[in-house]
Design a protein around this motif. Structure first.
Motif, PDB file in Angstrom:
ATOM      1  N   ARG A   1      25.639 -15.027  20.810  1.00 33.41           N
ATOM      2  CA  ARG A   1      26.078 -16.177  21.604  1.00 33.41           C
ATOM      3  C   ARG A   1      27.354 -15.872  22.397  1.00 33.41           C
ATOM      4  NH1 ARG A   1      24.682 -18.811  16.752  1.00 33.41           N
ATOM      5  NH2 ARG A   1      26.826 -19.384  16.242  1.00 33.41           N
ATOM      6  N   CYS A   2      28.166 -14.959  21.864  1.00 34.65           N
ATOM      7  CA  CYS A   2      29.413 -14.602  22.553  1.00 34.65           C
ATOM      8  C   CYS A   2      29.188 -13.588  23.670  1.00 34.65           C
ATOM      9  CB  CYS A   2      30.419 -14.008  21.562  1.00 34.65           C
ATOM     10  SG  CYS A   2      31.087 -15.149  20.353  1.00 34.65           S
ATOM     11  N   LEU A   3      28.304 -12.634  23.418  1.00 33.22           N
ATOM     12  CA  LEU A   3      28.185 -11.475  24.305  1.00 33.22           C
ATOM     13  C   LEU A   3      27.974 -11.826  25.776  1.00 33.22           C
ATOM     14  CD1 LEU A   3      28.002  -8.290  24.430  1.00 33.22           C
ATOM     15  CD2 LEU A   3      25.528  -8.649  24.445  1.00 33.22           C
ATOM     16  N   PRO A   4      27.009 -12.682  26.128  1.00 34.71           N
ATOM     17  CA  PRO A   4      26.808 -12.951  27.558  1.00 34.71           C
ATOM     18  C   PRO A   4      28.044 -13.545  28.230  1.00 34.71           C
ATOM     19  CG  PRO A   4      24.961 -13.774  26.261  1.00 34.71           C
ATOM     20  CD  PRO A   4      26.028 -13.407  25.292  1.00 34.71           C
ATOM     21  N   ILE A   5      28.740 -14.434  27.528  1.00 38.07           N
ATOM     22  CA  ILE A   5      29.935 -15.055  28.112  1.00 38.07           C
ATOM     23  C   ILE A   5      31.035 -14.020  28.283  1.00 38.07           C
ATOM     24  CG2 ILE A   5      31.612 -16.927  27.874  1.00 38.07           C
ATOM     25  CD1 ILE A   5      29.635 -18.262  25.922  1.00 38.07           C
ATOM     26  N   SER A   6      31.186 -13.168  27.272  1.00 38.28           N
ATOM     27  CA  SER A   6      32.213 -12.123  27.333  1.00 38.28           C
ATOM     28  C   SER A   6      31.959 -11.170  28.496  1.00 38.28           C
ATOM     29  CB  SER A   6      32.251 -11.346  26.015  1.00 38.28           C
ATOM     30  OG  SER A   6      33.215 -10.321  26.058  1.00 38.28           O
ATOM     31  N   ILE A   7      30.729 -10.686  28.614  1.00 41.18           N
ATOM     32  CA  ILE A   7      30.405  -9.750  29.695  1.00 41.18           C
ATOM     33  C   ILE A   7      30.563 -10.416  31.062  1.00 41.18           C
ATOM     34  CG2 ILE A   7      28.554  -8.425  30.779  1.00 41.18           C
ATOM     35  CD1 ILE A   7      27.538  -7.702  28.043  1.00 41.18           C
ATOM     36  N   LYS A   8      30.122 -11.662  31.180  1.00 46.58           N
ATOM     37  CA  LYS A   8      30.250 -12.351  32.473  1.00 46.58           C
ATOM     38  C   LYS A   8      31.712 -12.499  32.869  1.00 46.58           C
ATOM     39  CE  LYS A   8      28.925 -16.418  35.152  1.00 46.58           C
ATOM     40  NZ  LYS A   8      28.749 -15.562  36.343  1.00 46.58           N
ATOM     41  N   SER A   9      32.591 -12.823  31.906  1.00 47.24           N
ATOM     42  CA  SER A   9      34.015 -12.947  32.228  1.00 47.24           C
ATOM     43  C   SER A   9      34.581 -11.607  32.664  1.00 47.24           C
ATOM     44  CB  SER A   9      34.786 -13.494  31.023  1.00 47.24           C
ATOM     45  OG  SER A   9      34.941 -12.523  30.000  1.00 47.24           O
ATOM     46  N   PHE A  10      34.132 -10.540  32.028  1.00 47.19           N
ATOM     47  CA  PHE A  10      34.576  -9.190  32.380  1.00 47.19           C
ATOM     48  C   PHE A  10      34.065  -8.796  33.757  1.00 47.19           C
ATOM     49  CE2 PHE A  10      33.581  -4.569  32.221  1.00 47.19           C
ATOM     50  CZ  PHE A  10      34.877  -4.087  32.161  1.00 47.19           C
ATOM     51  N   GLN A  11      32.802  -9.113  34.024  1.00 44.33           N
ATOM     52  CA  GLN A  11      32.213  -8.777  35.316  1.00 44.33           C
ATOM     53  C   GLN A  11      32.887  -9.566  36.438  1.00 44.33           C
ATOM     54  OE1 GLN A  11      29.995  -6.382  35.530  1.00 44.33           O
ATOM     55  NE2 GLN A  11      29.397  -6.522  37.671  1.00 44.33           N
ATOM     56  N   ASP A  12      33.111 -10.846  36.215  1.00 45.81           N
ATOM     57  CA  ASP A  12      33.683 -11.715  37.246  1.00 45.81           C
ATOM     58  C   ASP A  12      35.155 -11.436  37.509  1.00 45.81           C
ATOM     59  OD1 ASP A  12      31.224 -12.905  37.405  1.00 45.81           O
ATOM     60  OD2 ASP A  12      31.811 -14.764  36.388  1.00 45.81           O
ATOM     61  N   LYS A  13      35.885 -11.029  36.467  1.00 41.30           N
ATOM     62  CA  LYS A  13      37.334 -10.857  36.591  1.00 41.30           C
ATOM     63  C   LYS A  13      37.757  -9.416  36.861  1.00 41.30           C
ATOM     64  CE  LYS A  13      38.318 -15.212  35.613  1.00 41.30           C
ATOM     65  NZ  LYS A  13      36.952 -15.735  35.406  1.00 41.30           N
ATOM     66  N   TRP A  14      36.801  -8.459  36.760  1.00 44.38           N
ATOM     67  CA  TRP A  14      37.198  -7.057  36.973  1.00 44.38           C
ATOM     68  C   TRP A  14      36.053  -6.172  37.458  1.00 44.38           C
ATOM     69  CZ3 TRP A  14      36.285  -2.144  34.589  1.00 44.38           C
ATOM     70  CH2 TRP A  14      37.191  -1.151  34.980  1.00 44.38           C
ATOM     71  N   ASN A  15      34.965  -6.140  36.706  1.00 45.88           N
ATOM     72  CA  ASN A  15      33.959  -5.101  36.929  1.00 45.88           C
ATOM     73  C   ASN A  15      33.092  -5.323  38.167  1.00 45.88           C
ATOM     74  OD1 ASN A  15      32.863  -2.599  36.021  1.00 45.88           O
ATOM     75  ND2 ASN A  15      31.074  -3.688  35.222  1.00 45.88           N
ATOM     76  N   TYR A  16      33.143  -6.512  38.780  1.00 41.57           N
ATOM     77  CA  TYR A  16      32.379  -6.725  40.009  1.00 41.57           C
ATOM     78  C   TYR A  16      32.826  -5.761  41.110  1.00 41.57           C
ATOM     79  CZ  TYR A  16      36.364  -9.033  42.262  1.00 41.57           C
ATOM     80  OH  TYR A  16      37.592  -9.281  42.832  1.00 41.57           O
TER      81      TYR A  16
END
Length: 304
Positions: A18-33
């Motif tokens: 339940r945590c993983l998708p939210i964690s990855i999305k925050s990482f993608q949106d705030k840095w990895n994009y």
């Protein structure tokens, strides 16, 4: 998206679905994009085997997520009664905070001590690895490239959170997860004829009545790592990692990478990991998603 000038990847060992998708999305949106570095989600058993779940996570995060199941096993030489969760003399265990239901955490600690070359992983392809937990949350745009920053530094690795004991003193839970660690470090330095350059380590080699207290009061810990992978190919790392494995400290005493890695770098490099201050400066909350899913589910096969 900027060109990937640095050959790096992201590593997450996950069981909090339940945590993983939210964690990855925050990482993608705030840095990895900006870079789209591949994100390796490693997991035990079949937690992320479902192709529908994988597809949903890929769609939700818009990231290059690669799911890889990795093996786990219990060291046959450690008797069951010596496993950490059976040490009822320790507060952390007898209060129910760490019972047999958390055995997966011990397997996780072994994974991180043997990260480079761990079965089914692909870290040998990369020059840099950034590891963080699946309960972490990136809060705002991170203005720098972690791999570029560490490439300019003399340190072989950095951490996005460094905790100094004079600012945040260790508590009983920390003490209970460091049993035997002081003796191991002293024995390791003596057996390998290491003359440490750091005063903290020098003082551990001197007989003193308050050595245990001194160890806890001065041990800096670090979390969420950015590595130059060539450090893992050195004879020093191989010696240290092998000694940690042979000691059984990970399964007997729940030793974690937060302390072990710091001790390694102090012993062989005479300095702490580089402090990115990512947490201190408000870019990242290490437990930001714990309210979504608390303890990570354990492994399915307790006896494996």
């Amino acid at each position: 998206m900027q060109k990937q000038e640095f050959n790096g990847c992201i590593n997450i060992l996950s069981s909090r679905t339940r945590c993983l998708p939210i964690s990855i999305k925050s990482f993608q949106d705030k840095w990895n994009y900006r870079y789209n570095y591949p994100i390796y989600v490693h997991y035990f058993d079949d937690i992320y085997d479902n192709p529908i779940l994988q597809s949903e996570i890929l769609k939700f995060t818009k990231a290059d997520v690669r799911f890889i199941s990795v093996p786990y096993w219990t060291p046959s030489e450690i008797p069951e009664e010596e496993m950490f969760y059976n040490r009822k003399d320790l507060w952390y265990v007898k209060t129910g905070r760490f019972g047999p239901h958390r055995k997966g955490f011990l397997h996780m600690n072994r994974f991180y001590n043997n990260l480079y070359g761990y079965p089914n992983t692909e870290f040998e392809k990369y020059d840099y690895i950034f590891s963080f937990d699946d309960e972490s949350l990136f809060l705002k745009e991170v203005p720098y490239n972690f791999f570029e920053e560490i490439s300019r530094r003399p340190e072989p690795c950095g951490a996005i959170k460094i905790t100094h004991p004079h600012i945040k003193p260790p508590h009983q839970g920390n003490f209970d997860c460091r049993v035997g660690m002081l003796d191991f470090v002293v024995k390791y330095m003596k057996e390998n004829n290491i003359n440490p350059s750091v005063e903290f380590l020098q003082n551990l080699l001197v007989e003193r009545e308050d050595k245990e207290k001194y160890f806890h009061d001065n041990l800096v810990v670090a979390d969420s790592w950015v590595f130059k992978t060539d450090v893992f190919t050195t004879s020093e790392w191989k010696s240290w990692s092998s000694a940690v494995n042979d000691s059984g400290g990970i399964f007997k005493y729940r030793w974690g990478d937060c302390e072990l890695n710091v001790l390694f770098f102090l012993i062989y490099y005479g300095e702490l990991p580089y402090d990115f201050k990512t947490v201190d400066e408000g870019y990242h909350d290490q437990g930001g998603l714990r309210y979504v899913q608390d303890y990570a589910p354990s492994v399915k096969d307790f006896n494996r």
